[in-house]
Design a protein around this motif. Sequence first.
Motif, mmCIF file in Angstrom:
data_model
loop_
_atom_site.group_PDB
_atom_site.id
_atom_site.type_symbol
_atom_site.label_atom_id
_atom_site.label_comp_id
_atom_site.label_asym_id
_atom_site.label_seq_id
_atom_site.Cartn_x
_atom_site.Cartn_y
_atom_site.Cartn_z
ATOM 1 N N UNK A 656 38.674 41.061 53.949
ATOM 2 C CA UNK A 656 39.379 40.890 52.774
ATOM 3 C C UNK A 656 39.017 39.744 51.824
ATOM 4 N N UNK A 657 39.445 39.596 50.833
ATOM 5 C CA UNK A 657 39.252 38.422 50.023
ATOM 6 C C UNK A 657 40.152 38.442 48.837
ATOM 7 N N UNK A 658 40.381 37.251 48.432
ATOM 8 C CA UNK A 658 41.410 37.406 47.236
ATOM 9 C C UNK A 658 40.615 37.500 45.725
ATOM 10 N N UNK A 659 41.366 37.788 44.890
ATOM 11 C CA UNK A 659 40.998 38.019 43.681
ATOM 12 C C UNK A 659 40.274 36.939 42.935
ATOM 13 N N UNK A 660 39.170 36.910 42.181
ATOM 14 C CA UNK A 660 38.504 35.909 41.553
ATOM 15 C C UNK A 660 39.390 35.377 40.505
ATOM 16 N N UNK A 661 39.804 34.066 40.265
ATOM 17 C CA UNK A 661 40.688 33.619 39.249
ATOM 18 C C UNK A 661 40.317 32.453 38.826
ATOM 19 N N UNK A 662 40.595 31.964 37.548
ATOM 20 C CA UNK A 662 40.614 30.646 36.989
ATOM 21 C C UNK A 662 41.588 29.679 37.862
ATOM 22 N N UNK A 663 41.442 28.295 37.467
ATOM 23 C CA UNK A 663 42.349 27.554 37.848
ATOM 24 C C UNK A 663 43.692 27.619 36.955
ATOM 25 N N UNK A 664 44.824 27.307 37.654
ATOM 26 C CA UNK A 664 45.959 27.294 36.708
ATOM 27 C C UNK A 664 45.750 26.490 35.424
ATOM 28 N N UNK A 665 45.017 25.355 35.605
ATOM 29 C CA UNK A 665 44.808 24.535 34.510
ATOM 30 C C UNK A 665 44.069 25.310 33.220
ATOM 31 N N UNK A 666 43.170 26.160 33.711
ATOM 32 C CA UNK A 666 42.395 26.840 32.568
ATOM 33 C C UNK A 666 43.199 27.466 31.883
ATOM 34 N N UNK A 667 44.203 28.108 32.232
ATOM 35 C CA UNK A 667 45.271 29.190 31.521
ATOM 36 C C UNK A 667 46.055 28.326 30.476
ATOM 37 N N UNK A 668 46.277 27.248 30.581
ATOM 38 C CA UNK A 668 46.863 26.107 29.782
ATOM 39 C C UNK A 668 46.329 25.717 28.628
ATOM 40 N N UNK A 669 44.868 26.077 28.615
ATOM 41 C CA UNK A 669 44.107 25.464 27.510
ATOM 42 C C UNK A 669 43.020 26.604 27.156
ATOM 43 N N UNK A 670 43.498 27.844 26.868
ATOM 44 C CA UNK A 670 42.553 28.891 26.515
ATOM 45 C C UNK A 670 41.989 28.918 25.101
#
Length: 810
Positions: A656-670
């Motif tokens: 298994x592996x978890x989804x490829x995701x951005x850092x949480x901080x990235x979502x605050x400065x899109x």
Amino acid sequence: MIPVRALAGIVTLVAAASVAGESRGASTQNVAAKADPSPMFTCGTDQIMMEAIPFTAPNVILAGDGRFYIPCFMPEGIHEMKGMDGMYQHRERRELFLIENALLATDPELRWRAAQAWARNPLLRSEVGLPKIGSGSGVGDLPVGLGGLSSSTAAACRVEVQVFSTADGVKRWQPGMLFHLLRDPPRTIPSKIIGLPSSKIGNDPRVQREGAYAVGLRASRVGLEADILTAVSRELQACFRIFNGQQAWDIAGLILEDIGLARYERDAQVTEAESFLVNEAHGPHLPILIGATRGFEALYRQHGQYPIREQALMLLRQLARYGSQMESKDALVSDATVRRLALMALQAARDQDTATLRAASIDSDWQVRRLVAGSLNLLDAEQARLGEILAKDDAFQVRYEMLGSISRLVRETRQCAPVAKYLTDVSPAVVMRAMDSLVDSCTDLDEPIATLIDLTDLLSKPDAVYDWHIVSRALAALARLRPEAAAKPLAAARRHDVWQMRATAAAAAVDVKDDALALALAKDAVPNVQTAALDALFRLRSAEVVPAAIKVLAGSEDYQAVRMAAMALKGLKAESKEEASDALISALRRLTAHESDTSRESRIAIIDRLAETLDPGRSHVLVPFAIDFDDEVNGAVAKTLAALGARPPGTSSLKRRYPYQPQPGVLEALPTTAAIILEEGTVTLRLLTDVAPVTVARFAELVNRRYYDGLTFHRVVPNFFAQAGSPGANDYSGVSRFMRDEVGPQGVHVRGAVGMLTRGGDTGNGQFFIDLIDLPIFDHEYTVFAYVTGGMPLVDKLLEGAVIKGVSIR
């Protein structure tokens, strides 16, 4: 209503919210800057989280990626509780815990993001088990609802219980989590639940919209039994009356669309849905009319054999004339949208009312006129007169669509002259469709054939200047209509500098029955040409297809070419099976070592072929692939092993592996805007950071890596879409990790919408497409993450191979 875990856990989450900028922790967070940072794990050994996930909107968004792997998530015991604080130890349960409790938050942003996470995650929005059959004298004791893990027995919109009789007794339906999100009534959360002073939540339009959209999304998928569909439809009707009464027109409109979207199993259900739409599709409120016409379009498209009632047809004919006939600058909400959808619904209903077509043929909106152009019966004198007018329309899209109606006429009359006159159209798209529309049954082909020969002769003239798109299409038409005349231009095309021309020559080898041409092009350096050539050899039933396919399997890294090679080995003779099996297994090992999500379809094609070619005594070679990180691959291996008389291993060792995701901080400065720089100019986009934050973050990361620079629009279908972003210029080549879908109520597929390409749920690989017309068939299927705000005329003129010089964001 919402299952809540231990009190101590909630307090921990709330307390963590005050830690500004705290990340989720290196053990649980993928770093977007890396090509593939996600470590593999096996069930029971996935990442242990010793700290709480901070209770923030970005983390709730990312928690929506949860996979709740089976059997990793279940049974109990693999994911045990940690100590006395009641917090689940493993990521998957912590993320579900986070979403569940964010739905109780007083912060509207947290609640909305939690609703999005629940509505978009395919596991969370699934139904709650199967109906429970009760005794003959009462209702079943297990409520069955739509959407989620909740076992709530609270009402949503209907007060009365819905009970259905069965051969074994009765069963009771109870609305699930999605309906509770849709209803979202005002309520007070007691202090004993949240560990803080009592608070009021609910009646949030954003949460309600997510719930409404998710109900339609789930109901539109196959698999719900008939009684549940009936219950869903009636619950939606009750919800509509509530929101309509509250003058919440946009939510009421979504509910009308949901009623049409459901995949009903019985004509009586379709009739009930149709009647409700007919009764409610009136009044001055545009969202109601748009929702109703979207519902009609989906209802008739999905139930093609249903006999449409005259009352519905009369209403849709009226709606096809709705509004001021003036075009709106707002493509999402306009009078023209109602007219377009009404005509689409009438087309799905196979209605050919001439009066309606006549009125629509002079509409100010070219999308309305193009719908008329493509639906005309030119054997009818009055509709033929409409066709004469539309054939000269200023919008090339209308002329392009006219060729569909003309093609149907040509098959009846065996006269190609009406098609041939478009061979000199000013639009390359129209010219190429005219070439495709020529048929060999016509008795007047001499003149158009001469035109095709003149165009293809340019291939043999070194100094000739021409548009390769048109010449390539002319070559394909000539090979199909006059194979004997195509030999010389095909020889020239085989050596052409443009690979698309060589791919055309490979495909044309089938029409001219030239094995040698296909075999030569199977050795081409460009995988897309190899693919076309292998397909030609297979269609020609050539003995050369086996060695050619084995060569591709032995060394190609291109997923499309490998997939085609595996498919081309279908139906092998016994003496070829061992060599083919060796090549297939070697390719499977090589592609699996890539650990690329996008290799899925190629690997499945290989595994499927091994079911035919592999000696049962060698079935053990497939066992390592039965614990792959991709469940689709695991399923294919299990099927092949069963066909070979072997059993797959247990699931405890699944990777298994978890989804490829951005850092949480990235979502605050899109970024909020993007610009696609073409050779002819710039196309500007408005990025939908609220609607599709993870997709925008992934798109921005790829832009920053300059991933799109130099790639092409490799697939352009006029009056449909233009697709780009593939390093291999095909559907199977993209970034190595899939991204999740983020379909939602604010992302509608209208002209200028920018969607993320997928090949099944949650399989975005970085390729995107731009809608050239309104495409409601794509709603609920593909994420919309942007809209074109400038340069749409450039998009209209795109041809295959148009180069993206660069993309910028800000």
